[in-house]
Write an enzyme that holds these catalytic residues in place. Structure first.
Site, mmCIF file in Angstrom:
data_model
loop_
_atom_site.group_PDB
_atom_site.id
_atom_site.type_symbol
_atom_site.label_atom_id
_atom_site.label_comp_id
_atom_site.label_asym_id
_atom_site.label_seq_id
_atom_site.Cartn_x
_atom_site.Cartn_y
_atom_site.Cartn_z
ATOM 1 N N THR A 1 9.467 5.918 6.242
ATOM 2 C CA THR A 1 10.042 4.734 5.584
ATOM 3 C C THR A 1 10.832 3.857 6.559
ATOM 4 O O THR A 1 10.836 2.628 6.430
ATOM 5 C CB THR A 1 10.957 5.160 4.418
ATOM 6 O OG1 THR A 1 11.869 6.169 4.873
ATOM 7 C CG2 THR A 1 10.154 5.715 3.255
ATOM 8 N N GLY B 1 1.855 3.381 1.531
ATOM 9 C CA GLY B 1 1.456 4.750 1.211
ATOM 10 C C GLY B 1 0.040 4.839 0.654
ATOM 11 O O GLY B 1 -0.487 3.886 0.091
ATOM 12 N N ARG C 1 -2.755 11.159 -4.692
ATOM 13 C CA ARG C 1 -2.825 11.786 -6.017
ATOM 14 C C ARG C 1 -3.354 10.867 -7.113
ATOM 15 O O ARG C 1 -3.545 11.301 -8.249
ATOM 16 C CB ARG C 1 -1.439 12.333 -6.395
ATOM 17 C CG ARG C 1 -1.136 13.646 -5.683
ATOM 18 C CD ARG C 1 -0.001 14.353 -6.372
ATOM 19 N NE ARG C 1 1.299 13.872 -5.920
ATOM 20 C CZ ARG C 1 2.389 13.859 -6.684
ATOM 21 N NH1 ARG C 1 2.321 14.272 -7.939
ATOM 22 N NH2 ARG C 1 3.531 13.433 -6.209
ATOM 23 N N GLN D 1 1.270 -1.738 8.520
ATOM 24 C CA GLN D 1 1.903 -0.576 9.154
ATOM 25 C C GLN D 1 0.809 0.455 9.426
ATOM 26 O O GLN D 1 0.269 1.046 8.503
ATOM 27 C CB GLN D 1 2.982 0.039 8.254
ATOM 28 C CG GLN D 1 3.749 1.172 8.935
ATOM 29 C CD GLN D 1 4.417 2.113 7.952
ATOM 30 O OE1 GLN D 1 4.149 2.092 6.761
ATOM 31 N NE2 GLN D 1 5.302 2.955 8.463
ATOM 32 N N ALA E 1 -30.132 -25.673 -46.701
ATOM 33 C CA ALA E 1 -30.167 -24.341 -46.100
ATOM 34 C C ALA E 1 -31.466 -24.112 -45.344
ATOM 35 O O ALA E 1 -32.519 -24.614 -45.726
ATOM 36 C CB ALA E 1 -30.000 -23.283 -47.185
ATOM 37 N N GLY F 1 6.687 -0.741 -3.536
ATOM 38 C CA GLY F 1 5.550 -1.241 -4.322
ATOM 39 C C GLY F 1 5.120 -0.301 -5.429
ATOM 40 O O GLY F 1 4.418 -0.709 -6.352
ATOM 41 N N ASN G 1 3.071 8.213 -8.600
ATOM 42 C CA ASN G 1 2.255 8.931 -7.627
ATOM 43 C C ASN G 1 0.945 9.422 -8.217
ATOM 44 O O ASN G 1 0.066 9.856 -7.489
ATOM 45 C CB ASN G 1 3.026 10.138 -7.080
ATOM 46 C CG ASN G 1 4.262 9.689 -6.324
ATOM 47 O OD1 ASN G 1 4.162 8.958 -5.347
ATOM 48 N ND2 ASN G 1 5.430 10.077 -6.805
HETATM 49 C C1 UD1 Z 1 11.937 8.646 -0.045
HETATM 50 C C2 UD1 Z 1 13.349 8.798 0.492
HETATM 51 C C3 UD1 Z 1 14.140 9.740 -0.413
HETATM 52 C C4 UD1 Z 1 14.142 9.208 -1.837
HETATM 53 C C5 UD1 Z 1 12.719 8.981 -2.324
HETATM 54 C C6 UD1 Z 1 12.735 8.278 -3.636
HETATM 55 C C7 UD1 Z 1 13.123 8.568 2.910
HETATM 56 C C8 UD1 Z 1 13.060 9.294 4.212
HETATM 57 N N1 UD1 Z 1 13.268 9.340 1.825
HETATM 58 O O1 UD1 Z 1 11.334 9.934 0.033
HETATM 59 O O2 UD1 Z 1 15.476 9.854 0.063
HETATM 60 O O3 UD1 Z 1 14.809 10.102 -2.679
HETATM 61 O O4 UD1 Z 1 11.998 8.164 -1.384
HETATM 62 O O5 UD1 Z 1 11.452 8.256 -4.159
HETATM 63 O O6 UD1 Z 1 13.094 7.354 2.886
HETATM 64 N N2 UD1 Z 1 6.059 4.312 2.802
HETATM 65 C C9 UD1 Z 1 5.479 3.409 3.653
HETATM 66 N N3 UD1 Z 1 5.237 3.764 4.934
HETATM 67 C C10 UD1 Z 1 5.556 4.996 5.413
HETATM 68 C C11 UD1 Z 1 6.142 5.926 4.533
HETATM 69 C C12 UD1 Z 1 6.378 5.554 3.230
HETATM 70 O O7 UD1 Z 1 5.178 2.271 3.271
HETATM 71 O O8 UD1 Z 1 5.315 5.246 6.604
HETATM 72 C C13 UD1 Z 1 6.309 3.922 1.402
HETATM 73 C C14 UD1 Z 1 5.445 4.730 0.452
HETATM 74 O O9 UD1 Z 1 4.264 4.007 0.133
HETATM 75 C C15 UD1 Z 1 6.336 4.862 -0.765
HETATM 76 C C16 UD1 Z 1 7.741 4.811 -0.208
HETATM 77 O O10 UD1 Z 1 7.640 4.245 1.090
HETATM 78 O O11 UD1 Z 1 6.192 3.759 -1.624
HETATM 79 C C17 UD1 Z 1 8.426 6.156 -0.181
HETATM 80 O O12 UD1 Z 1 7.715 6.982 0.664
HETATM 81 P P1 UD1 Z 1 7.587 8.527 0.374
HETATM 82 O O13 UD1 Z 1 6.871 9.144 1.508
HETATM 83 O O14 UD1 Z 1 7.091 8.741 -0.987
HETATM 84 O O15 UD1 Z 1 9.132 8.937 0.460
HETATM 85 P P2 UD1 Z 1 9.764 10.225 -0.145
HETATM 86 O O16 UD1 Z 1 9.442 11.380 0.722
HETATM 87 O O17 UD1 Z 1 9.504 10.344 -1.577
#
Ligand code: UD1
Ligand code: CA
Length: 457
Positions: free
Chosen positions: A80, A12, A16, A74, A420, A102, A224
């Site tokens: 995710t 990610g 922010r 990625q 000294a 992470g 975040n």
């Molecule tokens: C995700 C979960 C949600 C959960 C929440 C908890 C999914 C679809 N949803 O939502 O159910 O309640 O986390 O915080 O999984 N990341 C990647 N690559 C990507 C997308 C994300 O590495 O393509 C990593 C991000 O860096 C982050 C984590 O995955 O560390 C979560 O991604 P984020 O987009 O914040 O997920 P949420 O929408 O919060």
């Protein structure tokens, strides 16, 4: 226990954070967010740890290259589920895969162990929140079995009322995970491959979905923003302060105490306000640390008192020493027992034996000092000629008068006294007084200059 692989999602952007540095490399308690997660993962003795990175280029693998983890890029980031897919080619089908994040740095291995013990099937780490806004909701059937996770943006108003949320952390048999991930589609509000869609697939196939709750809510807090980072830092420091108090350490104020590493204390240790401990610090019994000291990678033995505003780095301090206030012990300082180091004394790469004192305004670098030596105020070891460094040796029972310069390499032999104000450039004989000073003279009848009267009207 089944063999385990760990996948850490760290691709990610962290918009922010308003930073050029990838989010997961920001520090909490002196260690990067992702390093916390890696260290926790290592406690499970996994076969492989796979870090999925993206934003920030090679900064993440570069920062973690000594950890033995596998790194997978990625690009683009399609969700995710897509992120975990990138790691699958590196994982064998035997055993289970644990997905960590992470940017969720404080997950504890005790909670992960509970997930491992939940039984065969899929295990989710969930938590009940008074305010579930933003999280995926855990959907259960009438029997109470988990049947899916629905993201907030895709949830019905009724589903949004659900308080049990997905922390994101899950454990799944690797060969099922591989199959389910291959079946993911992007038919959702965000057009992403949701990892959470595998839960419905598991339930449909009759795979049991277990849920485990973390031992502390702070374990699942994600970062975040800088504000969330600051809050979690304080939470962690309070946890550490309470741990030290429970072990019997006296803290003048648990809210003004910071550990950025590991602090081991003996019995009856007391620590005043505003101190920072970095790296590995060991304090013996009855050690007292005054206010606003910074102690890094150091061992301080029984009964030693460190007065306020002292800095100690990569040093070894013996028992019953008196250090500070305003003392600076730089790397390679080794003090034996009962050594006194006073204000504005800087010591580097030097060994000082029992009972010796340097109480005021000195620089002692690359020096070996014997027992019962007194270093007068303002003494400087001139260890550097602009190109090379040299050692100064001061043997037992030496007395160095104030404002002396010892130009290294030089040895001041046992029992010598240095007058000294001397600049010592050659070795001095044992037991003798040596000094280098121009003779004091008096100019009889000399008078001070007088203010000149100017008459330029
Ligand atoms: C995700 C979960 C949600 C959960 C929440 C908890 C999914 C679809 N949803 O939502 O159910 O309640 O986390 O915080 O999984 N990341 C990647 N690559 C990507 C997308 C994300 O590495 O393509 C990593 C991000 O860096 C982050 C984590 O995955 O560390 C979560 O991604 P984020 O987009 O914040 O997920 P949420 O929408 O919060
Ligand atoms: Ca002088």
């Amino acid at each position: 226990m089944n063999p385990i692989n760990v996948v850490i999602l760290a691709a990610g952007k962290g918009t922010r954070m308003h930073s050029d540095k990838p989010k997961v490399l920001h520090a909490l308690a002196g260690k990067s967010l992702v390093q916390h997660v890696l260290d926790c993962a290592k406690a499970l003795d996994p076969r492989r740890i796979c870090v999925v990175y993206g934003h920030g280029g090679e900064a993440v693998p570069e920062a973690l290259k000594s950890t033995g983890a596998t790194f997978v890029m990625q690009e683009p980031q399609l969700g995710t589920g897509h992120a975990v897919q990138q790691a699958m080619p590196h994982l064998d089908d035997e055993g289970e895969t644990l997905v960590l994040y992470g940017d969720v740095p404080l997950i504890q291995s005790s909670t992960l162990h509970q997930m491992q013990q939940a039984g065969s099937g899929l295990t989710l780490l969930t938590v009940n929140l008074d305010n579930p806004t933003g999280y995926g909701r855990i959907v259960r059937n009438a029997q109470g079995d988990v049947i899916s996770i629905v993201e907030e943006k895709d949830a019905t108003p009724e589903q949004r009322e659900i308080r049990e949320v997905n922390t994101g952390i899950l454990l799944a048999p690797t060969k099922y995970l591989r199959k389910w991930l291959a079946g993911l589609r992007t038919n959702n509000t965000q057009g992403e491959y949701y990892l959470t869609d595998i839960i419905a697939m598991a339930a449909e196939e009759g795979v049991v979905v277990h849920t485990v709750q973390p031992n502390h809510e702070w374990e699942i807090h994600g970062i975040n923003s800088k504000s969330q980072l600051a809050v979690l830092e304080r939470t962690w420091q309070q946890v550490e302060a309470q741990r030290q108090l429970a072990l019997g350490v006296t803290l003048a104020d648990p809210a003004r105490f910071d550990v950025r590493g590991k602090l081991n204390c003996g019995r009856d240790v007391s620590i005043d306000v505003g101190c920072i401990f970095e790296g590995l610090v060991t304090l013996g019994n009855n050690v007292q640390i005054g206010a606003y000291c910074i102690v890094k990678n150091a061992a301080i033995a029984d009964g030693t008192q460190i007065a306020p505003y002292s800095h100690i780095d990569s040093s070894d301090v013996g028992a019953d020493c008196r250090i500070g206030p305003y003392a600076r012990l730089r790397p390679g300082t080794r003090l034996h027992n009962e050594v006194h180091v006073g204000n504005f004394v800087e010591i580097k790469n030097s060994e000082i034996e029992k009972g010796s004192k340097a109480n005021h305004l000195s620089y002692i670098g690359d020096t070996t000092i014997g027992c019962r030596v007194n270093i007068g105020a303002g003494t400087i070891t001139c260890n550097y000629d602009g190109a090379n460094k040299f050692r100064t040796v001061i043997e037992d029972d030496v007395f160095i008068g104030s404002d002396t310069q010892l130009v290294a390499p030089v040895t001041v032999a046992r029992g010598s006294t240095i007058g000294a104000g001397s600049t010592i450039t050659r070795d001095t004989p044992a037991g003798e007084l040596t000094l280098s000073r121009s003779k004091q003279v008096t100019i009889a009848g000399w008078s001070r200059p007088k203010k000149q009267v100017t008459s330029d009207k």
